[in-house]
Design an enzyme around this catalytic site. Structure first.
Site, PDB file in Angstrom:
ATOM      1  N   GLU A   1      -3.158  -4.608  -6.584  1.00  0.00           N
ATOM      2  CA  GLU A   1      -2.938  -6.261  -6.711  1.00  0.00           C
ATOM      3  C   GLU A   1      -3.072  -7.162  -8.226  1.00  0.00           C
ATOM      4  O   GLU A   1      -3.408  -8.365  -8.398  1.00  0.00           O
ATOM      5  CB  GLU A   1      -3.755  -7.135  -6.216  1.00  0.00           C
ATOM      6  CG  GLU A   1      -3.110  -6.241  -4.542  1.00  0.00           C
ATOM      7  CD  GLU A   1      -3.369  -7.499  -3.490  1.00  0.00           C
ATOM      8  OE1 GLU A   1      -3.322  -7.753  -2.417  1.00  0.00           O
ATOM      9  OE2 GLU A   1      -5.231  -7.865  -3.641  1.00  0.00           O
TER      10      GLU A   1
ATOM     11  N   GLU B   1      -3.048  -0.892   1.770  1.00  0.00           N
ATOM     12  CA  GLU B   1      -3.947  -1.553   3.110  1.00  0.00           C
ATOM     13  C   GLU B   1      -2.507  -1.730   4.151  1.00  0.00           C
ATOM     14  O   GLU B   1      -1.370  -2.040   4.013  1.00  0.00           O
ATOM     15  CB  GLU B   1      -4.103  -3.058   1.757  1.00  0.00           C
ATOM     16  CG  GLU B   1      -4.793  -2.604   0.857  1.00  0.00           C
ATOM     17  CD  GLU B   1      -5.807  -3.954   0.173  1.00  0.00           C
ATOM     18  OE1 GLU B   1      -5.096  -5.014   0.609  1.00  0.00           O
ATOM     19  OE2 GLU B   1      -5.300  -3.857  -0.890  1.00  0.00           O
TER      20      GLU B   1
END
Length: 1018
Positions: A461, A528
């Site tokens: 991220e 994820e």
């Protein structure tokens, strides 16, 4: 060694992230004898500095004790701190939990690379040590395995070095500074540094020396770096062993290196002796036919390396474990040893509820066994390199690893979910290249020899850009035997080449299918998915079902493994698991740290039941005559497993059998079974089939169940059951309606509009009368999806019903009292609850719901009432043993289970709906004398049911378990239907449509109440 005067300016200087730090190297162990090396003993050339250090804390650099490192400064009166450990968990400062935002957001307006000045806690550490005898007159180094986030080191008053990167080792040469006798080691640790901009992971913000610290020395000739490549040929059967080593020490004379390859039984398979000069050696050997390494069969060889000087003396012995394997992209699919791989994975933070990220060997051993026992075959090291021991365990036990470098800059480009990269780092900013690349090098060089690592990850991220693209290219060039992962390119396709596979977070099943249907260039993984916050993991099957449907779907990694919650005491001294905000930490992201399929104190949550079942590699489908065994393993057959099967009638075992099964990997087998003749006995039957370990494994005892399947069938009664007969007495009073029979009495209130009393003998069962219920205590996913805002009217409807009608019907052998209810949510919504009292004391409760369009979905349609808390022993014939919901019931099995009511609610960080069971046929609630109440449903129309010490409303308004009231009741909630719990994400994803309850759906359900007298059912 660079001689520099240490400066606080380094903390915010992008070009200074290491000073005098040694180059990274492999994490191999070395000894002076091969016997020690092969035994894996503690390294004699290491000396641990863990334990008690003297310590001083300052809230910022200006208030620190600056000259503490000098020899003439006496620190004897300082406090003590334990190393490894976090400063904030040992009495100084405050733990802070934030997810995406930077921890100083709103408190300091700095932009990178500047750092906050007022709040930058400093920990000053001092350790006095005597140099061990075996290190005297030798080079001496110090290794800090993990320090958060930047630190300066002095020895005996002299500056040694500086390091950043919290999660890879920083090592320094102490030789110029070592003295005879006592040595004063001084370390100054800063919580904030330039590196903090790159460490914005979703975790608690700590600081300090949180991993091991040790001194080490090396022999006169030392393999500083070792690279082992154990590869397979194109047939995936023949091994090729490549060893590259870099030697330091006196190399004026020839050095001899002997390399041996030994199998797991200690037999020498290969031996090669080389003489070389110049410090580097590269050896390639044909290993012949080898046993490949995989998570299913993690076969490890030993590469034994002996270094001898020009006199022929052995000076260093190394044993490095190696696994022959080949991981590659082939035909747009990821292949291991020639087979398409599916990752059944989980993201794992290093975490301990008492020690934070300073986890122990015992923690890791528990974790690795938990993964294997629950069919989890892969781990992503979210979002930083882990301790070396973890990779060794993954090699040994068999776990596939995505090794992720220490990089996350989430708060620089995403704000409250919106992508806004106006000041994103590292992006395309060349000034950030080296500090980021250094983290990549440190990870790869340390971890490169572990066969469990299949994929390098460029971090998490951090959006996209040239800097991260360059990192991925570095990984490919330095280690072509692995693939490279990075998810952030999803937000900027200009940098699509950063990742070898398409990787997304929290894409819903339909979005994944859309990608896969378009003939993509890359296989897909969810790095994820299934955000397991609180009561979650509903709909996991929608992802695992894609494994068979689309070859290019290659699995995913659940977020996440363990709740990040810390043990804390409330004002009354009660210990509990705390989350963000409980330490008055602001800003904070509160409960968002609780996403684990394992509780923070290392006990599996009920969610694990579903994970284990849907992740199992071997599927079992029993029928009346055979069990179909579908072996989806890539490499291992079923020889090591025993097939066990059991026949149950009405939940009670009537037969058990077992047999061997021969199902090769990637094949199916049909195993005939013979069940006893049930002689036409009517009832509900269930066949349980299990595969269990024949012998103990590293991670489980013999007999442990690794796979499960079941088959349920009915044998109907040939004649209808006789209805109970007997006399009933009906008394209709002005306010109440009473029905009595032998040994029981029932009272209905016209005024209250419900059943108010049910007595068996002298025992009153009803502590609070039954009422329609449309509300459940919102789960974390409910809150994230806005259920309270959208459907909150059902909350008030559950509290504000109005009885608008009553019907009384007396028949020869029964009496029915029915109540009609209306609700504030809409005058058109109607519920009728009819109680039919039979002469044997049983009561049929039939609920009919008539809804209306244009109303929000119902969370639940139920009838709820209370019993006294004395009725705390429960026995279920239902789906279990752990809680389950309509979208999380694949892993549950039909059976009889016992549990105390106090133990039925799950220990999620925030009290919420939990403890539900689907497929409920019957439940008994009894006290210590075995008397109580039974709730029963028709097997063809089973119910959902929840038993709890708390009402939905008490749970709704508690933020911690200790805020709940003392236990006074057993709350019974019988549901015709409850919505699923969801799990695609926890910030907006709705429960899938088929698991919702439309408000305009007409519904009816029924159940029976009867007494239990401790011997017979009344």
């Amino acid at each position: 060694m660079t001689t520099m005067k240490p400066s606080l300016e380094w903390l915010s200087n992008l070009s200074v992230f290491k000073v005098n730090r040694l180059d990274p190297h492999s994490d191999h162990r070395y000894y002076t004898t091969m016997e020690e090396a092969e035994a894996g003993l503690p390294m004699p050339m290491r000396h641990g500095l863990n334990g008690s250090w003297k310590f001083s804390y300052a809230v910022n650099p200006a208030s620190r004790i600056e000259p503490f490192y000098r020899l003439d400064y006496n620190c004897a009166g300082w406090d003590d701190i334990q190393v490894p450990g976090h400063i904030q968990l040992q009495g100084w400062g405050t733990p802070q939990y934030v997810n995406t935002m930077y921890p100083w957001d709103g408190l300091d307006g700095v932009r990178p690379p500047a750092i906050p000045q007022e709040h930058n806690p400093v920990g000053s550490y001092v350790k006095t040590f005597e140099l061990p005898e075996n290190m005297k007159n030798r080079p001496v180094y110090i290794s800090f395995q993990g320090v958060e986030s930047a630190f300066y080191v002095w020895l005996n008053g002299e500056f040694v070095g500086y390091g950043e990167d919290s999660f890879t080792p920083s090592e320094f040469d102490l030789s110029p500074h070592i003295r005879e006798g006592a040595n004063k080691m001084a370390v100054e640790v800063y919580q904030r540094s330039t590196g903090s901009w790159l460490e914005d992971q979703d975790f608690w913000r700590f600081s300090g020396i949180f991993r091991d610290v040790y001194l080490y020395t090396v022999p006169e000739l030392h393999v500083r770096d070792l690279r082992i490549r154990a590869e397979l040929d194109d047939t995936y059967t023949l091994g090729m062993l490549k060893a590259e080593l870099e030697l330091i020490g006196d190399q004026t004379a020839a050095v001899t290196a002997k390399l041996e390859l030994k199998d797991a039984e200690g037999r020498t398979l290969l031996s090669e002796t080389s003489e070389f000069r110049g410090g580097k050696l590269s050896v390639s050997l044909e290993a012949g036919e080898v046993k490949p390494w995989s998570a299913e069969h993690p076969y490890l060889y030993a590469v034994c390396l002996s270094i001898r000087n020009d006199k022929g003396d052995l000076v260093e012995a190394i044993v490095q474990k190696a696994g022959f394997r080949r991981f590659e992209m082939k035909d747009k699919l990821m292949h291991l040893n020639g087979k398409r791989i599916v990752f059944k994975g989980v993201n794992r933070h290093e975490f301990n509820c008492r020690r934070g990220r300073a986890i122990t060997k015992q923690d890791m051993l528990w974790d690795i066994a938990a993964l294997k026992r629950n069919n989890i075959n892969a781990v992503r090291t979210s979002h930083y390199p882990n301790q070396t021991l973890w990779y060794e365990l993954c090699d040994e036990y068999g776990i596939y690893v995505i090794d992720e470098m220490n990089l996350e800059s989430h708060g620089s480009w995403q704000k409250m979910g919106a992508v806004e990269p106006s000041w994103n780092i590292p992006g395309d900013k060349p000034e950030w290249q080296e500090i980021v690349m250094d983290r990549a090098r440190s990870m790869l060089e340390r971890d490169k020899n572990h066969p469990s690592i299949l994929i390098w990850s460029c971090g998490n991220e951090s959006y996209a850009g040239e800097v991260i693209l360059n990192v991925s290219n570095y990984f490919r060039e330095a280690d072509p035997g692995r693939l490279v992962h990075y998810e952030g390119v999803f937000h900027n396709r200009k940098f699509n080449d950063t990742s070898d596979m398409e990787s997304r977070m929290y894409a819903k099943p339909a979005d994944i299918e859309l990608y896969l249907e378009r003939n993509p260039d890359k296989p897909y993984i969810s790095c994820e998915y299934m955000h397991a916050m609180g009561n979650s993991v509903g709909g996991l099957h929608k992802y695992t079902e894609l494994e068979r449907k689309y070859p290019m779907y290659q699995g995913g990694f659940i977020w996440d493994y363990i709740d990040q919650a810390l043990l804390k005491k409330n004002r009354y001294g009660q210990e509990y698991l705390a989350y963000g905000g409980d330490y008055d930490d602001r800003p904070t992201d509160y409960t968002f740290c609780g996403n684990g399929i394992v509780y923070a104190d290392r006990e599996a949550t009920p969610k694990m039941q579903e994970v284990k079942f849907l992740y199992q590699n071997i599927k079992l489908e029993p029928t009346l005559t055979a069990i179909k065994v579908m072996n989806e393993n890539l490499f291992v057959g079923t020889d090591g497993l025993l097939l066990e099967y059991r026949l149950y009638r009405e939940g009670k075992e009537v037969y058990t059998g077992q047999t061997n099964v021969a199902a090769a990997p990637q094949s199916e087998a049909l195993v005939p079974i013979e069940l006893p003749d049930v002689n036409g006995q009517s009832g509900e039957y269930c066949i349980h089939a299990s595969l269990t370990l024949k012998e103990a494994a590293l991670w489980a005892e013999a007999g442990f169940e690794v796979a499960f399947g079941q088959f349920v069938f009915m044998i109907e009664e040939k004649s209808a059951r006789e209805q109970p007969s007997g006399k009933l007495k009906l008394v209709e009073g002005d306010v109440n309606i009473g029905v009595t029979g032998e040994g029981f009495s029932v009272l209905f209130s016209k005024q209250a509009g419900t059943l108010v009393s049910l007595r068996y003998g002298s025992r009153e069962m009803i502590a609070a009368p039954p009422a329609p219920l449309f509300w459940r205590a919102t789960t974390d996913n409910d809150k994230g999806a806005g259920l309270g805002f959208k459907s909150g009217a059902w909350y008030s409807a559950s509290l504000t019903r109005k009885c608008v009608g009553l019907q009384l019907k007396e028949e020869a052998d029964r009496v029915t009292v029915a109540f009609d209810y209306r609700f504030s949510i809409s005058t058109e919504v109607a519920v009728n609850i009819a109680y039919t009292v039979f002469s044997d004391g049983s009561i049929r409760v039939r609920t009919h719901y008539k809804g209306v369009a244009d109303l929000p979905n119902l969370p639940i349609l139920a009838v709820s009432f209370k019993l006294p808390a004395d009725y705390n022993d429960s026995e279920w014939y239902a789906m279990g043993p752990e809680e389950n919901y309509i979208d999380r019931a694949h892993g549950a099995r039909l059976g009889i289970f016992q549990r105390q009511v106090i133990d039925l609610p799950s220990r999620y960080l925030v009290p919420q709906e939990s403890g539900n069971r689907t497929g409920v046929r019957r439940v008994s609630l009894t006290n210590g004398r075995g008397v109580g109440l039974e709730i029963k449903a028709n097997p063809s129309a089973p119910l959902e049911l929840n038993l709890s010490p708390y009402t939905a409303f008490e749970l709704e308004h508690a933020d911690h378990a200790w805020e709940l009231p003392n236990v006074h009741y057993t709350v019974v909630t019988v549901a015709g239907r409850q919505m699923g719990v969801g799990g695609d994400d926890s910030w907006g994803a709705p429960v899938h449509d088929e698991y919702l309850i439309p408000a305009d759906k007409e519904m009816e359900f029924e159940f029976y109440l009867s007494g239990v007298d401790g011997r017979n059912e009344a």
